[in-house]
Enzyme design. Sequence first.
Site, PDB file in Angstrom:
ATOM      1  N   TRP A 271       1.206  -1.394  -0.117  1.00  0.00           N
ATOM      2  CA  TRP A 271      -0.079  -0.077   0.071  1.00  0.00           C
ATOM      3  C   TRP A 271       1.176   1.349   0.278  1.00  0.00           C
ATOM      4  O   TRP A 271       0.868   2.021  -0.656  1.00  0.00           O
ATOM      5  CB  TRP A 271      -0.899   0.075   1.286  1.00  0.00           C
ATOM      6  CG  TRP A 271      -2.083   1.352   1.480  1.00  0.00           C
ATOM      7  CD1 TRP A 271      -3.305   1.506   0.573  1.00  0.00           C
ATOM      8  CD2 TRP A 271      -2.051   2.516   1.857  1.00  0.00           C
ATOM      9  NE1 TRP A 271      -2.908   2.834   1.073  1.00  0.00           N
ATOM     10  CE2 TRP A 271      -2.810   3.544   1.554  1.00  0.00           C
ATOM     11  CE3 TRP A 271      -0.820   2.929   2.835  1.00  0.00           C
ATOM     12  CZ2 TRP A 271      -3.079   4.844   2.638  1.00  0.00           C
ATOM     13  CZ3 TRP A 271      -0.462   4.306   3.493  1.00  0.00           C
ATOM     14  CH2 TRP A 271      -1.387   4.736   3.144  1.00  0.00           C
ATOM     15  N   HIS A 272       1.927   1.279   0.545  1.00  0.00           N
ATOM     16  CA  HIS A 272       3.028   2.175   1.030  1.00  0.00           C
ATOM     17  C   HIS A 272       3.691   2.817  -0.782  1.00  0.00           C
ATOM     18  O   HIS A 272       3.666   3.651  -0.796  1.00  0.00           O
ATOM     19  CB  HIS A 272       4.089   1.680   2.028  1.00  0.00           C
ATOM     20  CG  HIS A 272       3.496   1.869   3.220  1.00  0.00           C
ATOM     21  ND1 HIS A 272       2.442   1.535   4.201  1.00  0.00           N
ATOM     22  CD2 HIS A 272       3.280   3.388   4.254  1.00  0.00           C
ATOM     23  CE1 HIS A 272       2.110   1.499   5.011  1.00  0.00           C
ATOM     24  NE2 HIS A 272       2.611   3.265   5.475  1.00  0.00           N
ATOM     25  N   GLY A 273       3.985   1.890  -1.451  1.00  0.00           N
ATOM     26  CA  GLY A 273       4.340   2.547  -2.385  1.00  0.00           C
ATOM     27  C   GLY A 273       4.456   0.578  -3.936  1.00  0.00           C
ATOM     28  O   GLY A 273       5.047  -0.246  -2.901  1.00  0.00           O
TER      29      GLY A 273
END
Lengths: 473, 363
Positions: free
Chosen positions: A324-326
């Site tokens: 989700w973060h990258g």
Amino acid sequence: MLFNSLTFILFFAVVLALHNLPLPWRVKKVNLLLASYVFYAAWNPPFVLILWLSTAVDWIVARRIYAAEQLGRRRAWLVVSVSVNLGLLGYFKYGEFLLHNWQALMASVGVDYVPPEWSIVLPVGISFYTFQTMAYSLDVYLRRAAPAKSLLDFSLFVTFFPQLVAGPIVRPTQLVPQFAAPRRATAAQLRWGFALMTIGLFNKIVIADGFLAPAADAVFGAKDALPALDAWLGTLAFSGQIFCDFAGYSTIAIGVALCLGFSLPNNFQFPYAAVGFSDFWRRWHISLSSWLRDYLYIPLGGNRKGRGRTYANLMTTMLLGGLWHGASWTFVVWGGLHGLYLAIERWLQERFAGARIARGTAFQFALALLTYFAVNITWVFFRAEDFPQAFGMIKSMFGLQAAALPVLPTVRIVEVVVLIGALVGIHWLMRNRTLEQVAERMPAALLAGIWATMLFAIITTQGAGDAFIYFQF
Amino acid sequence: MSDVRVDEADYYERPLPSVGNGALVAALLLTLIAVGGWEHAMRGKGLVPWDLADGPDHWVAERRKIDDGDVEVAIIGASRILFDTDLDVFEDVTGLRPVQLALAGTNARPFLTDLAADDDFKGLLIVGVTEIVYFMPPELGLFVAALEHYRQQTPAERFGHALYVRLQQLLAFIDPDYTLPRLLYRLQLPRRAGTFDPYDEVWKIATSEPDRQTRMWYRIESPGYLVDHAKHAWVADWEAFKSDYLGGVAPDRLAQTIAETRRDVEKIRARGGDVVFVRCPSSDFYRQVEREFYPRSKVFDRLVAETGVLGLHFEDYETMRGLTLPEWSHLSADAARTFTRAYAEELLHQSQWLRAHSPKRER
């Protein structure tokens, strides 16, 4: 627009003035909604269309789910919501990543596939508002909430500018009811709202951008192998930078909402004083970790389906949380490490639950430092551009690099040691307290002095308007 | 739908500490007093409100002038052509006001390529050539991201810049070289071997006015620790990075740079525009380094010859020599006016494009 910009100061002054005019509540809500669209369009006007799409889909879907009697129909409508939101996220955020991985996979079986050039700009904050709208449809599906009664209220829930682009990721049950009745900040809310905005801006402009970013950038931008001292200090600097950046944003968001009379939940609770990793995730990006718990870990079965499934669910949740973060495997490894830590912690707790030594303050403090140490290892994968850099940094941290060249001059060493020492110390002292409790007990003169010092530092540090790190997610 | 359970536990009002009006008013008053004192102190150090402090947003505003209308003359290059050109004097001599697009410490080549690809630009492009910068890899440089910023500047940034300019015209202390962290880095602490100390970074040496008219800051023009530090910074910078430059320009990079320059020049000429090179003065330490590693005959003269572009080198003109360079690399404000008049007159004389387009052309 960025919170730490002159444009936002002017924008917020206008919004605040309009919100305090003697206008009907519906007109004020329309004002807030239009202001939120202006806030978002100030980055890139066409991206407002994505917001509208996400809003329209979940508005329709939630009502259909609510009205449907048959489980199959309810599920089908939920699939529409999840597909549209994850589809938007997948296309804009993970499209290039998927193409490159497909290319690598094809190459591994001898197929020379060249993907088309990918030049899609990531809409700011898309990960946050797609999760927020999905939570709405999921809550209606799970019968945790009824659909919003008004499209205006729902649109405002999706778009509310204080938390639109970097959270906190708010649940419909937290925010939608607040739009039902007229709200205007009381004098106490205004004062504390301004105080929170000051604290957030100080964290972002002075600590994150002004003092810690140069050391972190120097270390993670180094071309050569680093001595252990530099590698550690650069990583510690990044740990402070990302906390002050992201917690700073959340604190400003909460302060801005409070000045308008709305309550947003805390997103951080002094995470570097966490004793263990489950404690860390109760304190770091709380709105995301609780989202992942409620909409991913528990639906996967949580800890209810046996020991093996519990560990698998933990790991799945954290791997996806990392992604989700990258759109990079380094973020997946970051999530995987946290999953591993949580699994190890769970295993140790099962073995040594109730051990007397675990209750002593010194032992708790040692565990907090150990937690912080392990969290810093994960930050390397979060910050590094790629795996060679990440593994090079880990080797440097453990003194395994030959011919290491230092990059941090004395002044940066001093600032990292002082600031990170102070940060960890403050987190430990505030471990079981809230800012509100501390402010309540503080003498007014001391409070005014600290407040003025922070304002003075913000004004004289003059952030160059660097984007908050979490916007890219 | 009776089984819907709205989780009321989620909805809450934030707790509020009893912070009184007194604390807020006292904090604001203290801040006002402290900022007032800071403004007074910074003015005492020679900062002035009309100094806009150059930055990427100022550059983008100038770059947009090319998109917005008929720009006859534009300037690209590094800090020397930026400091050494007085826009008013150039306009006085030629009747044309240039758009100043030079950027300190930044290779001009990506900007030459950008303008060559822009059909809106059909004028005269003055390229300031500082060999050490012009022949380095194009992706390097202090403000190489300016082009990206120009392409991706958000509406909020554009509006914010307009506000910033107005605020900066009121307050002297708003200067990126006099922020709290930058002032901290002026402390001289024991040095750590092998690292580049922020003390050695370049401090404020210029002021910037509307249209990015950049001049040497008056405090650098008189003897004192600031000019001494400026010289120290140039030497320290060279010592730190000289391994990249020792041996001068590699033959393949030289050839590639010239070929790319020729390609871009031809594109501009094909639209009716033209390009000229201007080599601004340097002295002492810098001239010595340049002579050793970037000898004129092998670098500047070759660039001029192989691109077929008019090149003015300060050494060739009596009026451009012997001017004041307080820190060896940039002209003082007065000397910049003299130099601009000299090179603008020479261009008016030698550049066919300028003769054809200048309202003050020789008839």
